[in-house]
Structure formats: C-alpha cells, structure tokens
Design an enzyme around this catalytic site. Structure first.
Site, PDB file in Angstrom:
ATOM      1  N   ARG A 194     -18.951  36.530  27.445  1.00 18.94           N
ATOM      2  CA  ARG A 194     -17.644  36.976  26.966  1.00 18.94           C
ATOM      3  C   ARG A 194     -17.730  38.301  26.201  1.00 18.94           C
ATOM      4  O   ARG A 194     -16.854  39.169  26.323  1.00 18.94           O
ATOM      5  CB  ARG A 194     -17.022  35.896  26.071  1.00 18.94           C
TER       6      ARG A 194
ATOM      7  N   GLU B 106      -5.890  43.564  15.960  1.00 18.93           N
ATOM      8  CA  GLU B 106      -6.743  42.380  15.982  1.00 18.93           C
ATOM      9  C   GLU B 106      -7.128  42.015  14.554  1.00 18.93           C
ATOM     10  O   GLU B 106      -7.553  42.875  13.771  1.00 18.93           O
ATOM     11  CB  GLU B 106      -7.995  42.663  16.814  1.00 18.93           C
ATOM     12  N   GLN B 107      -6.964  40.736  14.200  1.00 28.42           N
ATOM     13  CA  GLN B 107      -7.232  40.344  12.825  1.00 28.42           C
ATOM     14  C   GLN B 107      -8.717  40.346  12.475  1.00 28.42           C
ATOM     15  O   GLN B 107      -9.083  40.536  11.312  1.00 28.42           O
ATOM     16  CB  GLN B 107      -6.637  38.968  12.540  1.00 28.42           C
TER      17      GLN B 107
ATOM     18  N   ASP C 271      -3.085  32.357  26.200  1.00 27.54           N
ATOM     19  CA  ASP C 271      -3.121  31.090  25.480  1.00 27.54           C
ATOM     20  C   ASP C 271      -1.959  30.947  24.514  1.00 27.54           C
ATOM     21  O   ASP C 271      -1.533  29.827  24.207  1.00 27.54           O
ATOM     22  CB  ASP C 271      -4.440  30.960  24.719  1.00 27.54           C
TER      23      ASP C 271
ATOM     24  N   TYR D  54     -22.486  26.896  34.518  1.00 29.04           N
ATOM     25  CA  TYR D  54     -22.541  27.972  35.507  1.00 29.04           C
ATOM     26  C   TYR D  54     -23.432  29.079  34.962  1.00 29.04           C
ATOM     27  O   TYR D  54     -23.637  29.204  33.748  1.00 29.04           O
ATOM     28  CB  TYR D  54     -21.140  28.504  35.833  1.00 29.04           C
TER      29      TYR D  54
END
Length: 392
Positions: free
Chosen positions: A100, A25-26, A284, A206
């Site tokens: 998240r 992961e960068q 994505d 939500y």
C-alpha cells in the site's frame, strides 16, 4: 479530503484534466493502513490508462496468477479460477498485489507535492451560499467550491451528513500479516491469490511485489463487538490457537508473522444520498465494506474516475456541480451496493460447516462457469463505459 487511494486517485485525475484539487490529510505523514492491497482489473485499467502509473505498478507489484480455493484443513484444491494469462485476456488489465505504501507513493508523485497538505485535521465544514469553509484543528480555514469526503471508513464527513455513526460489526474479526517467501517453503502456488476455507474461518493471502505474502486471517466472533476500539491488542498466539489443526502451509504462514493486533471487521449500510450541499462522499466514506471480495480500494478508484468524469462533463455541458454529483451517485450506487452485499455474504459461504451445504459450495467453486457466474461482473466491469465521452 483524505489522502487514501480514492482521494489521491480523484485528485490526480482532476489535476490531469485541468482542475486544481487540493488534498487535506489529517496524518502528519502518509502511513500504511494494512500492509498491502489487491488491485483487480476494474481498477488497474484506470491507474494504467488514465493516471499513467502502469509502468511503476508493474515494477512494484506482483501480477497475480489466478484464484485458488482450498480446504483449510487438508489443503486440497476445491476450485482453480483463471490463470494470469486468462485473467489478462478476459479483463484487459492485470490483477496486482502491491504494498500500500508503494501505491500511495506513486499516486502522490503523480499528483504533485504542492497539492497535498498533511497534518490537516478537519474539525468542521461550514456549507455557505458561496463556498464551503473547512476548519482545521490548527486554526486554518480553507474555502472550496466542493468538498469531496475521501476520509475513509471512519469518515467525519459521513457523520456530518448523517448526524450519527452508523458503523455495523460484521460478525468477524481477523489478524493481518506479511511473511517473506523463505519462511513459508510449504506454500503451494505462491503466485496466486488463495482462500483456505473451513468452519467459522478462512485465510486469504496473495503475493506482493517483493515476493512477500500478505495475509488476512478471519474468524467468526461470538456475540457483538464489545470493545471501544475496532483494533485491540492480540493475546500471544491467539490466532494460532484459533486455527489449530489446519493444513501445515496455513499454520506455517500465520506462525511466521507476529499477530500483535486483532481487527474487528466493520461495514456501513448503503446511504440513500451521498451528497448534501457542497459535500460529496467517495470510497469507504460512502460505502465501507468488508474485505471478502477484496474490493474496497478498487471501488474507491472506480468512484474517483466516475466522479471526475461527471464533474468534467458538468463543466463542459454547463449543467452544474449538483447535476454532476447526482449523476455520479446514480451511476455508482447500485454497483457498490451489490459489492457490499455480496462481500458480506461471502464470509457465510467461506465459513460453512462440513455437510451438504459445504459440498454444494465446493461444487460451485469448482464448476467451469464459476468465473462467468460469480466474478466476471466485478472484474470485467469498466466503470467509465456508461459515461458520455469527455474531451479533456
């Protein structure tokens, strides 16, 4: 490569089943991109039944109580779809709103710290005969049998596969925010996911696990996106001006969170091929979509599960990595293409001007068979059902 939701899900599932994936992961630390994520049953069933984080999710997430469509100007209900219990009964899994960062932490713990490498920005991948070689900005190199590009909507690996940047502006921009419940006393049905619709714009919100409301406020954008960045500073109260005259519950919510940034909503067109050499894309990176169906993270999780199954199936049957990756793409391409296209079209439906077309839309949203006609194919889908069972 990439420690987003799709990459962490894939690595966790592969490790659970005996392989040794490594995540690069960068970022120097896992940071939230967007405050929250809505996880529908087509994803939560795997987080619960495969990855074993169902209890943690239940503790940290809000179990959403149905979907409601409202008129954005006066707030009246146009359509009400599926209570919480009806959703569970129909799909066999919950519909969650979760922060998240909480979800990433659960996935990171399920994977294990030793398989996650932060501050590793990949600058090049050499696809050689015996292995792929990843070159990082700090000078390190790593060899891998396969490189899975889970590096998000601005995927470097996608650009390497294509040779150019194919991002397309959707014609909408938006503002995001999170609001605590005490600041929105006028909000009806706070446990539901809701769309407030009006000409040229809508509000989606939500609940998440602590009772806060996560919202995305979307407006049509005149002309092309001329900014260099996809995220630009917002002028003071520009989002309030854009939705002036809407229902008080809307203006109360969006006025309770500072909107310091405005986000252009981009997507990427379907690819003809998701793999080249030893590189394969998921999430994505393979099929970035606009958020109007709330399916970006959910489709990434489906990708991860199906790719893991195909790779293990290929190992078990001796058919090889290439066959496994082609099978993964064959199983996934039509579904994600349909989600991409309908997500784009949803903005047009939500933003109709007053008149006969909006009246026809409202009748459809309020119809008794709306779930079966429009949503069941997304939420009731079980991504691994088409696969030959793999014993692990």
């Amino acid at each position: 490569m990439g420690a987003g939701i799709g990459g962490l899900t894939l690595a966790t599932e592969l490790r659970r089943r005996g392989l040794d994936p490594q995540v690069y992961e960068q970022a120097a630390e896992l940071r939230e991109v967007g405050a929250a994520v809505a996880l529908s049953a087509n994803a939560t069933r795997f987080l619960r039944d495969r990855l074993g984080i169902g209890e943690q999710l239940a503790e940290k997430a809000a179990d959403i109580d149905g979907l409601i469509f409202r008129d954005g100007r006066d707030g009246h209900v146009i359509g009400r779809v599926s209570s919480r219990q009806e959703y569970h009964d129909r799909t066999g899994a919950p519909y969650y709103g979760v922060h998240r960062a909480d979800l990433q932490l659960m996935l990171k713990e399920a994977l294990g710290e030793d398989a996650l490498h932060l501050n590793k920005k990949c600058v090049r991948v050499d696809d050689r005969e015996q292995a792929a070689v990843l070159h990082f900005a700090d000078g390190d190199t790593v060899e891998a049998d396969l490189v899975i590009g889970a590096d998000g909507v601005r995927s470097r690996l996608r650009r390497e596969l294509l040779g150019y940047d194919d991002a397309q502006f959707s014609g909408c921009h938006g503002w995001r925010g999170v609001v605590p419940p005490e600041q929105i006393p006028s909000l009806p049905d706070p446990e539901s996911i809701q769309f407030w619709m009006g000409p040229d714009g809508h509000l989606l919100h939500y609940p998440i696990g602590n009772g806060d409301q996560n919202f995305l406020l979307v407006r049509r954008h005149d002309g092309p996106w001329a900014e260099k960045s996809w995220v630009v500073p917002a002028e003071e109260d520009e989002h309030l001006t854009a939705f002036e005259g809407w229902d008080p519950a809307v203006t109360e919510m969006i006025g309770s969170a500072p909107a310091t940034q405005r986000w252009a909503l981009f997507h990427r067109p379907p690819l003809q091929q998701w793999s080249r050499g030893r590189i394969t894309l998921i999430g994505d990176a393979a099929h970035a979509m606009v958020p109007h169906h709330g399916q970006g993270a959910n489709q990434s999780i489906e990708d991860a599960i199906v790719l893991a199954d195909c790779l293990l199936e290929g190992l078990g049957q001796g058919t090889g990595w290439d066959t496994a990756r082609q099978r993964y793409e064959d199983l996934r391409a039509a579904r994600v293409r349909r989600v991409q296209i309908t997500s784009l079209a949803t903005a047009d439906v939500l933003h109709l001007p007053d008149g006969p077309r909006a009246e026809a839309r409202n009748a459809r949203l309020g119809a008794a068979d709306f779930w079966e006609r429009s949503l069941a194919w997304i939420h009731e889908h079980v991504a691994d059902r088409v696969l030959t069972p793999v014993v692990s």
